[in-house]
Design an enzyme around this catalytic site. Structure first.
Site, PDB file in Angstrom:
ATOM      1  N   ASP A  10     -11.450  28.065 -13.063  1.00  0.00           N
ATOM      2  CA  ASP A  10     -11.382  28.351 -11.635  1.00  0.00           C
ATOM      3  C   ASP A  10     -12.290  27.376 -10.904  1.00  0.00           C
ATOM      4  O   ASP A  10     -13.122  26.684 -11.495  1.00  0.00           O
ATOM      5  CB  ASP A  10     -11.822  29.792 -11.364  1.00  0.00           C
ATOM      6  CG  ASP A  10     -11.331  30.310 -10.021  1.00  0.00           C
ATOM      7  OD1 ASP A  10     -11.752  31.400  -9.614  1.00  0.00           O
ATOM      8  OD2 ASP A  10     -10.524  29.601  -9.369  1.00  0.00           O
ATOM      9  N   GLU A  51     -10.654  23.464  -8.413  1.00  0.00           N
ATOM     10  CA  GLU A  51      -9.859  24.119  -9.457  1.00  0.00           C
ATOM     11  C   GLU A  51      -9.438  23.117 -10.530  1.00  0.00           C
ATOM     12  O   GLU A  51      -9.481  23.418 -11.739  1.00  0.00           O
ATOM     13  CB  GLU A  51      -8.637  24.792  -8.832  1.00  0.00           C
ATOM     14  CG  GLU A  51      -8.985  26.053  -8.036  1.00  0.00           C
ATOM     15  CD  GLU A  51      -7.894  26.496  -7.104  1.00  0.00           C
ATOM     16  OE1 GLU A  51      -6.938  25.710  -6.880  1.00  0.00           O
ATOM     17  OE2 GLU A  51      -7.985  27.623  -6.581  1.00  0.00           O
ATOM     18  N   ASP A  76      -5.800  31.445 -11.909  1.00  0.00           N
ATOM     19  CA  ASP A  76      -5.205  32.194 -10.799  1.00  0.00           C
ATOM     20  C   ASP A  76      -4.728  31.272  -9.682  1.00  0.00           C
ATOM     21  O   ASP A  76      -4.294  31.757  -8.627  1.00  0.00           O
ATOM     22  CB  ASP A  76      -6.191  33.240 -10.262  1.00  0.00           C
ATOM     23  CG  ASP A  76      -7.480  32.636  -9.746  1.00  0.00           C
ATOM     24  OD1 ASP A  76      -8.547  32.944 -10.309  1.00  0.00           O
ATOM     25  OD2 ASP A  76      -7.425  31.867  -8.770  1.00  0.00           O
ATOM     26  N   ASP A 125     -14.452  32.580 -12.352  1.00  0.00           N
ATOM     27  CA  ASP A 125     -14.858  32.687 -10.948  1.00  0.00           C
ATOM     28  C   ASP A 125     -16.368  32.872 -10.830  1.00  0.00           C
ATOM     29  O   ASP A 125     -17.028  32.263  -9.971  1.00  0.00           O
ATOM     30  CB  ASP A 125     -14.116  33.852 -10.301  1.00  0.00           C
ATOM     31  CG  ASP A 125     -14.535  34.072  -8.860  1.00  0.00           C
ATOM     32  OD1 ASP A 125     -15.244  35.059  -8.602  1.00  0.00           O
ATOM     33  OD2 ASP A 125     -14.174  33.253  -7.994  1.00  0.00           O
ATOM     34  N   HIS A 186      -0.219  58.616  -4.816  1.00  0.00           N
ATOM     35  CA  HIS A 186       0.607  58.349  -3.631  1.00  0.00           C
ATOM     36  C   HIS A 186       1.791  59.314  -3.570  1.00  0.00           C
ATOM     37  O   HIS A 186       2.191  59.930  -4.568  1.00  0.00           O
ATOM     38  CB  HIS A 186       1.127  56.908  -3.658  1.00  0.00           C
ATOM     39  CG  HIS A 186       1.990  56.611  -4.855  1.00  0.00           C
ATOM     40  ND1 HIS A 186       3.309  56.982  -4.943  1.00  0.00           N
ATOM     41  CD2 HIS A 186       1.701  55.988  -6.031  1.00  0.00           C
ATOM     42  CE1 HIS A 186       3.814  56.608  -6.091  1.00  0.00           C
ATOM     43  NE2 HIS A 186       2.850  55.999  -6.785  1.00  0.00           N
ATOM     44  N   GLU A 262      -1.151  49.896 -10.031  1.00  0.00           N
ATOM     45  CA  GLU A 262      -0.440  50.451 -11.171  1.00  0.00           C
ATOM     46  C   GLU A 262      -0.261  49.382 -12.242  1.00  0.00           C
ATOM     47  O   GLU A 262      -0.360  48.174 -11.979  1.00  0.00           O
ATOM     48  CB  GLU A 262       0.924  50.992 -10.717  1.00  0.00           C
ATOM     49  CG  GLU A 262       1.776  51.644 -11.794  1.00  0.00           C
ATOM     50  CD  GLU A 262       1.096  52.793 -12.512  1.00  0.00           C
ATOM     51  OE1 GLU A 262       0.217  52.503 -13.353  1.00  0.00           O
ATOM     52  OE2 GLU A 262       1.452  53.960 -12.255  1.00  0.00           O
TER      53      GLU A 262
END
Length: 382
Positions: A10, A51, A76, A125, A186, A262
């Site tokens: 990263d 990066e 990422d 990171d 939810h 989820e």
């Protein structure tokens, strides 16, 4: 036999362009153990340049360990992954020589590139930010002495699961006010009554009319409770809509936490259990038998979920000590938090029922103990 490594890389820039740094870790591809790390401050640059510098540093660190190794790069940065995979052209003159340099470290046929979400790239990171902090202080980044090994996949369970002290009659009486997490699933979506797999890799459905009604009923019940002091939610559409309905009633703002998403069910997204059993019987059997198994395709294991949900929990507990926090999430993350509170094994998740818009509650104490106070309460929906 040549080694197999995973490189996570990263880079960042405070200002874009601005003071920039990069970070990279190298893991054993079979065990996930951390075997090398690298970071550096590069002065004034853009995020993309940083990066690429992280990528180069990670590849060189892997090459120093075994020049004949094969490498799976995980970043990422969609831009770097797509450009280095050859699917996107590299047009920016600052990045063309960096990409060319990266390709010289290993032969192309021994390096693959995979995009990962930012929350799965935390080590790289962290190193990039450490390098930028060092640069701001006028020094070079140095590795931490005797850094403990970490594992990428399979990921370890959060400490609470195995090391929490046992509660008992002899426990200290004065532990201060516990932090209470009220866990709200939810409301229904069009997929809920059909019992279809609906994770973070699918269509991200919104609430149905019934789901919106359920969110309103939950808001009424929680307003009557009168103790909620903060609201944290998964950033997915159905949880955002549920959380925003409740928060509006309570006069609170919603903070979003990626770790509460989820599970990604991969190729099973949108299918019923019976359809998955018919199309992917072996993968389904493996998934039901092990928390480390992943759904077919790009799916996410429950071991990975346990790690990120545990981190999300710890962040919430650190931010809101002694308070009551509404956490709006999904079936799998809520079941995971419940089972961790109980110290229950992974397969206990298959023995829990969590209805749409149901409430659970867990209290966390200063000594590391947790107490389940409520499970699958749907009284507000009657």
């Amino acid at each position: 036999m040549a080694a197999r490594f995973v490189v996570e890389a990263d880079g960042g820039s405070r200002g874009n362009p601005g003071p920039a740094g990069y970070g990279a870790v190298v893991r054993d591809g079979d065990t996930g153990q951390l075997v090398a790390e690298a970071a550096g401050f590069i002065g004034h640059a853009t995020n993309n340049v940083a990066e690429y510098q992280g990528l180069i540093a990670g590849l060189r660190a892997a090459h120093a360990l075994d020049p004949d190794a094969s490498v799976d790069v995980r970043m990422d940065s969609k831009l770097v992954v797509e450009q280095m995979s050859g699917r996107w052209k590299i047009k920016h003159p600052d990045m063309q020589p960096l990409a060319a340099e990266a390709r010289t470290v290993f032969p192309r046929d021994r390096v693959s590139y995979t995009w990962i979400p930012r929350e799965r790239n935390k080590d790289a990171d962290r190193l990039a930010n450490e390098a930028m902090d060092a640069g701001r202080a006028g020094r070079q980044w140095e590795p931490r002495p005797k850094a403990p090994a970490t594992v990428a996949e399979p990921l370890p369970e959060p400490p609470l699961e195995t090391t929490a002290p046992k509660a008992g009659w002899a426990a200290p009486a004065d532990l201060g006010s516990p932090t209470t997490l009220v866990l709200l699933r939810h409301g229904e979506t069009p997929l809920t009554p059909e019992k279809r797999f609906s994770g973070s890799g699918g269509t991200d459905p919104e609430l149905s009319d019934k789901g919106r009604w359920q969110a309103e009923r939950a808001a009424e019940a929680l307003a009557a409770r009168g103790s909620i002091q903060a609201v944290v939610a998964s950033p997915m559409r159905r949880t955002r809509q549920t959380a925003e309905t409740v928060a509006a009633r309570l006069g609170l703002e919603v903070r979003y936490e990626e770790g509460l998403r989820e599970v990604d069910f991969g190729d099973w997204e949108g299918l019923t259990f019976a359809e998955v059993h018919e199309r992917y019987p072996a993968d389904l059997a493996a998934w039901l038998g092990s928390a480390k198994a992943r759904p077919t395709g790009s799916g996410e294991s429950f071991a990975t979920l346990t790690h990120r949900a545990g981190l999300a929990r710890d962040k919430i507990l650190a931010r809101y000590p002694g308070k009551t926090v509404l956490v709006v999430s999904h079936v799998s993350p809520i079941k995971t938090l419940v089972r961790l509170a109980l110290g229950a094994p992974p397969d206990s998740m298959y023995r829990m029922e969590l209805s749409a818009a149901s409430l659970c509650a867990v209290q966390y104490y200063a000594d590391g103990n947790a107490s389940l106070r409520l499970l699958n309460d749907t009284s507000h929906l009657r």
